[in-house]
Write an enzyme that holds these catalytic residues in place. Structure first.
Site, short mmCIF file in Angstrom:
data_model
loop_
_atom_site.label_atom_id
_atom_site.label_comp_id
_atom_site.label_asym_id
_atom_site.label_seq_id
_atom_site.Cartn_x
_atom_site.Cartn_y
_atom_site.Cartn_z
N ASP A 26 31.05 83.75 14.39
CA ASP A 26 31.44 82.53 13.67
C ASP A 26 30.28 82.00 12.84
O ASP A 26 29.11 82.13 13.22
CB ASP A 26 31.87 81.48 14.70
CG ASP A 26 32.62 80.32 14.07
OD1 ASP A 26 33.08 80.47 12.92
OD2 ASP A 26 32.74 79.27 14.72
N ASN A 74 43.72 83.99 10.62
CA ASN A 74 42.95 84.01 9.38
C ASN A 74 43.81 84.19 8.13
O ASN A 74 43.33 84.01 7.00
CB ASN A 74 41.88 85.11 9.42
CG ASN A 74 40.71 84.78 10.32
OD1 ASN A 74 40.01 85.67 10.77
ND2 ASN A 74 40.49 83.50 10.61
#
Length: 252
Positions: A26, A74
């Protein structure tokens, strides 16, 4: 990749290392924003970090490394960013697969492939097929993956078996459901690392993480390196893993 060299087969013995490390990579976008760079550059630097961590994992004696490459959530990102991510995946496999194979890395893919572009599916299949007999390090790539979806898919498989008369529903337990997940032969992660300081699993390996140790590090993924991995492993080593029970007391 017919010109790939024969792979190495054994890694170093490091009994202090967790056998299976999973990483939520991340912070690429925030890394780029902090430097006034486009998000695509953050993702590109993230690929460089992945190369470092794959190499470090072998050096530290880790047997399984799972990376959260592309979440099923996503797809809500801008189309241009999704295109950049898929382009990076294409380049990573085309440019790095031969060296991964040479280094004895086995590539496994988990996640949903239905709906992916045909060339992406072909590259994923090629990566698994070329490296299937390697044993130095297993690199599990969670691509188009969501843990809830994985569990639901396992439940659907069991429901079909019951409907077809091949399974008594009374025989279904946690072990049975686990055996119907995407990679039941791979052990659950000992350690899950998330970069960028966020402290949540974000639909990643929720079934497999039941007894994993979680370590959250503040640095963004493009800055993650061997030293950061060693720091997370050192934190893991300080933990007392109980697996739902009590730690045995030593006699005084």
């Amino acid at each position: 990749m017919s010109n790939a060299a024969a792979p190495a087969t054994e890694g170093p013995d490091r009994s202090d290392a967790p056998a299976h490390v999973a990483i939520i990579m991340d912070g690429n976008g925030r890394w780029a924003a902090a430097r006034g760079l486009p998000r695509a550059e953050g993702h590109r630097r993230g690929v460089e970090a992945l190369r470092r961590v794959v190499r470090a994992s072998h050096e530290l004696g880790i047997r399984y490394l799972t990376i959260f490459s592309f979440s099923s959530e996503n797809w809500s990102r801008p189309a241009s960013e999704i295109g950049d991510l898929f382009g990076l995946l294409r380049r990573f496999i085309r440019n790095d697969l031969a060296s991964l194979h040479r280094d004895g890395v086995k590539v496994r893919i988990i996640g949903e492939r239905d709906g992916l572009e045909s060339d992406i599916c072909a590259l994923l299949n090629e990566a698994e097929e070329l490296t299937r007999d390697n044993s130095r390090l297993t690199l599990v790539v969670a691509f188009n993956y969501g843990s809830r979806q994985e569990i639901a898919k396992a439940a659907q498989k069991l429901a079909r078996e019951v409907a077809e008369g091949r399974r008594d529903p009374a025989t279904i337990d946690a072990e049975t459901l686990g055996a119907h997940l995407d990679a039941p032969d791979i052990p659950d992660p000992d350690l899950i690392i998330r970069t960028s300081g966020e402290q949540r699993l974000s639909n990643f390996l929720m079934w497999q993480a039941a007894y994993s140790e979680l370590v959250f590090v503040p640095i963004h993924w493009p800055d993650f390196d061997k030293a950061a991995l060693e720091g997370a492993i050192a934190e893991f080593a300080r933990r007392e893993r109980r697996f739902g029970g009590l730690v045995a007391k030593t006699a005084s």
